[in-house]
Design a protein around this motif. Structure first.
Motif, mmCIF file in Angstrom:
data_model
loop_
_atom_site.group_PDB
_atom_site.id
_atom_site.type_symbol
_atom_site.label_atom_id
_atom_site.label_comp_id
_atom_site.label_asym_id
_atom_site.label_seq_id
_atom_site.Cartn_x
_atom_site.Cartn_y
_atom_site.Cartn_z
ATOM 1 N N GLU A 1 0.836 -1.216 0.000
ATOM 2 C CA GLU A 1 0.000 0.000 0.000
ATOM 3 C C GLU A 1 0.867 1.261 0.000
ATOM 4 N N ARG A 2 1.993 1.184 0.680
ATOM 5 C CA ARG A 2 2.869 2.352 0.763
ATOM 6 C C ARG A 2 3.324 2.817 -0.602
ATOM 7 N N HIS A 3 3.399 1.874 -1.549
ATOM 8 C CA HIS A 3 3.895 2.244 -2.868
ATOM 9 C C HIS A 3 2.798 2.717 -3.786
ATOM 10 N N SER A 4 1.532 2.498 -3.377
ATOM 11 C CA SER A 4 0.447 2.917 -4.255
ATOM 12 C C SER A 4 0.380 4.447 -4.270
ATOM 13 N N LEU A 5 -0.366 5.009 -5.263
ATOM 14 C CA LEU A 5 -0.430 6.444 -5.411
ATOM 15 C C LEU A 5 -1.391 7.100 -4.427
ATOM 16 N N ALA B 1 -2.924 8.624 -1.180
ATOM 17 C CA ALA B 1 -2.318 9.290 -0.034
ATOM 18 C C ALA B 1 -2.623 8.495 1.227
ATOM 19 N N PRO B 2 -1.718 8.514 2.186
ATOM 20 C CA PRO B 2 -1.990 7.812 3.430
ATOM 21 C C PRO B 2 -3.218 8.417 4.112
ATOM 22 N N PRO B 3 -3.970 7.587 4.852
ATOM 23 C CA PRO B 3 -5.234 8.060 5.439
ATOM 24 C C PRO B 3 -5.044 9.282 6.326
ATOM 25 N N GLU B 4 -3.915 9.381 6.963
ATOM 26 C CA GLU B 4 -3.675 10.514 7.860
ATOM 27 C C GLU B 4 -3.614 11.819 7.063
ATOM 28 N N LEU B 5 -2.996 11.749 5.874
ATOM 29 C CA LEU B 5 -2.912 12.949 5.026
ATOM 30 C C LEU B 5 -4.272 13.292 4.447
ATOM 31 N N VAL B 6 -5.038 12.247 4.103
ATOM 32 C CA VAL B 6 -6.388 12.479 3.592
ATOM 33 C C VAL B 6 -7.199 13.245 4.631
ATOM 34 N N ALA B 7 -7.082 12.838 5.886
ATOM 35 C CA ALA B 7 -7.823 13.508 6.967
ATOM 36 C C ALA B 7 -7.371 14.951 7.104
ATOM 37 N N ARG B 8 -6.061 15.173 7.013
ATOM 38 C CA ARG B 8 -5.553 16.549 7.122
ATOM 39 C C ARG B 8 -6.088 17.419 5.997
ATOM 40 N N ARG B 9 -6.122 16.806 4.795
ATOM 41 C CA ARG B 9 -6.622 17.586 3.658
ATOM 42 C C ARG B 9 -8.109 17.874 3.808
ATOM 43 N N ARG B 10 -8.851 16.886 4.356
ATOM 44 C CA ARG B 10 -10.283 17.084 4.527
ATOM 45 C C ARG B 10 -10.523 18.221 5.524
ATOM 46 N N ARG B 11 -9.731 18.203 6.606
ATOM 47 C CA ARG B 11 -9.854 19.271 7.596
ATOM 48 C C ARG B 11 -9.598 20.631 6.935
ATOM 49 N N GLY B 12 -8.632 20.653 6.056
ATOM 50 C CA GLY B 12 -8.308 21.879 5.340
ATOM 51 C C GLY B 12 -9.469 22.354 4.483
ATOM 52 N N LYS B 13 -10.118 21.414 3.783
ATOM 53 C CA LYS B 13 -11.265 21.768 2.927
ATOM 54 C C LYS B 13 -12.390 22.362 3.774
ATOM 55 N N VAL B 14 -12.678 21.680 4.904
ATOM 56 C CA VAL B 14 -13.741 22.169 5.779
ATOM 57 C C VAL B 14 -13.423 23.592 6.224
#
Lengths: 318, 296
Positions: free
Chosen positions: B4-8, B10-23
């Motif tokens: 999974e680390r090699h897949s494109l 983003a790690p779930p933690e970064l996804v959450a950070r980005r979502r927080r940013g969108k909100v």
């Protein structure tokens, strides 16, 4: 320089007669000095204005304080200058101003700061070019219009939602004053954020920060002195706000924290006395100068503090 | 290392950070839109309340106890008088003060004191200027001003807008590049010749823009004019600067503070007129700024 050129230059000055030789230099120097003096006099008008404001306020207040003690004025809780028995305790008026300013700050600080962050960090250029003038117009709408808006729109809108809301109340007045000072916070804070150098943002991005993290943990702290100064200046503006408060909050000196009730601010009292036929020299007439002096001292103090804070805590990015 | 680390993705933690940013971004956008929506609602409210009352007679009649016959003639004339006098007083004073501060004053305590003082005056509540006007222009200078007159009002409002005008003019003067001054001095011009023939003409669009914006602040001022006594029943047009007067903003206050709904409508109609004047002044200022904008 040839003499001919000097003549040309002297002619170019207009006004006086052409000077034919260097002998004119002295009169030219005199003219220059006179003009410098005139220009300085115009600048000195601002000093005269300040001196005038302080002199007038202090002079008439002294007459007032010969009849009412300073202690009674500053600590009294009853303000009934327009009917007997007269009481001159300014706390109800001060409380009214503070109450309106707190409500206004509660509206304007989160909305103004949010707007500033959006405009400075997120807004696409085209949207920014639309939003900035809108905020400028919002800031330019006269106070009396906001008063009308509070009285005929905000209060009727709130009445079903807030039980016991009177026709004149501190809440509507505070809300519209908040809307009035919102653009001030937005534009001053945005200026402060724009002054944060690009390099700081890029450094944070390079470390893997998201846009949100850059905005809240890099830009906002770096611009904090400007942001806090904008809050202070906005609250000072809210305390000095007059017509919106006169129309929406009423004329009832009221030592209360209940925002549903009618109150009176320092500014509204001054207007109320000017509306009546108060003879010059009466104690009611003198009382507006004492209230004005208090208002002037509070707002000036906040403005000076706000600008000092801006200077003292500004990060210098050379 | 897991696949999974090699897949494109983003790690779930970064996804959450980005979502927080969108909100957060949408929260900030909503905060900005509150201002926009309020402006739209305010304009709509005023238009709905007042547009039907904008009849031709509204402009040609004096105020009246009978709402259907009331108009803003005296208020319009008073506003024009006040603005005209205010421009005549504040423009030369403001520009001269700005020229002194930018071109003449030596760096030192005097310049610092005046500059700080102007910044402080810009923050003084308008009603305090009203108190000054009442004591100085209405009472003290009564032989000259005639008491509660247009000229007293214009002097008061001029002092109120001077700081704004000076600061705007200073910015315009500062934007004129030093090379222009040096070229003028190089040809042997004196300081005043340089200022008059080079600095001021180049700074004039900016100065005019600032002046119009300062006057657009003045046109809505109400409290200081109530202080100097412009709130009286005026059913005549001022003939000279020493006459009594009323202005649009005061007429609006007068009508808005009455309980009868007809007067509220009159207030709304007068607000429409005031806002039209204000917006056209702003439009003029923006047009002037864009037309004469020059990159050095």
């Amino acid at each position: 320089m040839s003499e001919r050129a000097i003549i040309e230059v002297a002619r170019g000055a207009g006004g006086g007669a052409p000077v034919a030789s260097l002998r004119g230099a002295r009169s030219r120097t005199a003219k220059e000095a006179a003009i410098g003096g005139l220009l300085f006099a115009a600048g000195a008008v601002s000093i005269l204005t300040t001196v005038g404001i302080i002199a007038v306020l202090v002079w008439e207040s002294l007459a007032f304080f010969r009849r009412v003690s300073v202690a009674e004025f500053l600590t009294g809780t009853v303000w009934t200058p327009l009917f007997v028995p007269q009481h001159f305790g300014v706390l109800p008026l001060l409380m009214g101003s503070v109450l309106v300013s707190i409500i206004a700050a509660g509206i304007a600080i989160p909305l103004g700061l949010g707007s500033a962050i959006y405009l400075s960090e997120f807004a696409p250029e085209r949207l920014r070019r639309f939003l900035k003038p809108v905020l400028e117009i919002l800031a330019g709408v006269p106070s009396v219009v906001y008063g009308y808006f509070a009285l005929t729109f905000v209060t009727p809108l709130l009445q079903p939602l807030v039980p016991g809301l009177q026709l004149f109340n501190a809440l509507s007045a505070g809300i519209v004053v908040g809307i009035m000072v919102l653009p001030l916070i937005a534009s001053l804070s945005e200026d402060a954020m724009n002054a944060v150098p690009r390099g700081l943002r890029q450094g944070a991005y390079a470390l893997g920060a998201t846009k949100f993290e850059v905005a809240t943990r890099v830009v906002t702290p770096a611009a904090l002195s400007g942001i806090v100064a904008s809050f202070i200046l906005a609250i000072s503006r809210a305390i000095g706000e007059t017509m919106a408060v006169v129309l929406a909050a009423g004329m009832t000196p009221n030592l209360t924290l209940d925002v549903r009730e009618s109150i009176q601010t320092l500014t509204a009292y001054i207007v109320q006395v000017s509306l009546g036929d108060t003879p010059f020299g009466s104690i009611e007439y003198q009382s507006i100068f004492a209230v004005g002096l208090l208002l002037f001292a509070v707002t000036l103090g906040m403005n000076v503090f706000g600008r000092w804070f801006l200077k003292r805590y500004r990060e210098e990015y050379a | 290392m897991s696949v999974e680390r090699h897949s494109l993705e983003a790690p779930p933690e970064l996804v959450a950070r980005r979502r927080r940013g969108k909100v957060f971004q949408y929260l900030c956008l909503s905060a900005t839109l509150v201002g926009v929506v309020t402006l739209v609602v305010l304009l709509a409210d005023v238009l709905i309340d007042g547009v039907a009352w904008l009849t031709p007679t509204f402009f040609t009649e004096f105020p009246s106890r009978i709402p259907a016959r009331a108009g803003i003639k005296s208020a319009l004339y008073g506003t024009v008088w006040l603005m005209g006098l205010c421009a005549l007083i504040s423009f030369p004073l403001g520009v001269a003060a700005a020229v002194w501060l930018e071109e003449y004053a030596k760096k030192g305590w005097l310049q610092t004191v005046i500059q700080t003082n102007i910044a402080n005056l810009a923050g003084v509540p308008s009603i305090v200027y009203g108190i000054l006007g009442l004591a100085v222009f209405v009472r003290w200078m009564v032989p000259f001003t005639g008491g509660r007159s247009v000229i007293s009002g214009a002097l008061t409002i001029s002092l109120l807008v001077l700081p704004i005008l000076i600061i705007a003019s200073q910015e315009a003067i500062r934007a004129v590049p030093g090379s222009i001054r040096e070229a003028s001095y190089g040809l042997g011009a004196t300081k005043w010749q340089t200022v008059r023939h080079h600095v001021l003409p180049n700074a004039m669009p900016g100065i005019l823009t600032g002046t119009i914006l300062a006057l657009s602040r003045a046109i809505g001022e109400t409290a200081p004019l109530i202080m100097i006594g412009a709130l009286t029943f005026i059913a005549f047009v001022p003939d000279g600067p020493r006459d009594q007067f009323t202005v649009l903003s005061i007429q609006i206050y007068n009508w808005a503070s009455r309980p009868q709904p007809e007067f509220q409508h009159l207030a709304a109609a007068a607000i429409i007129v005031l806002l039209m004047l204000l917006l056209s002044m702003n439009a003029l200022a923006i047009w002037l700024r864009n037309r004469h904008h020059r990159e050095w």
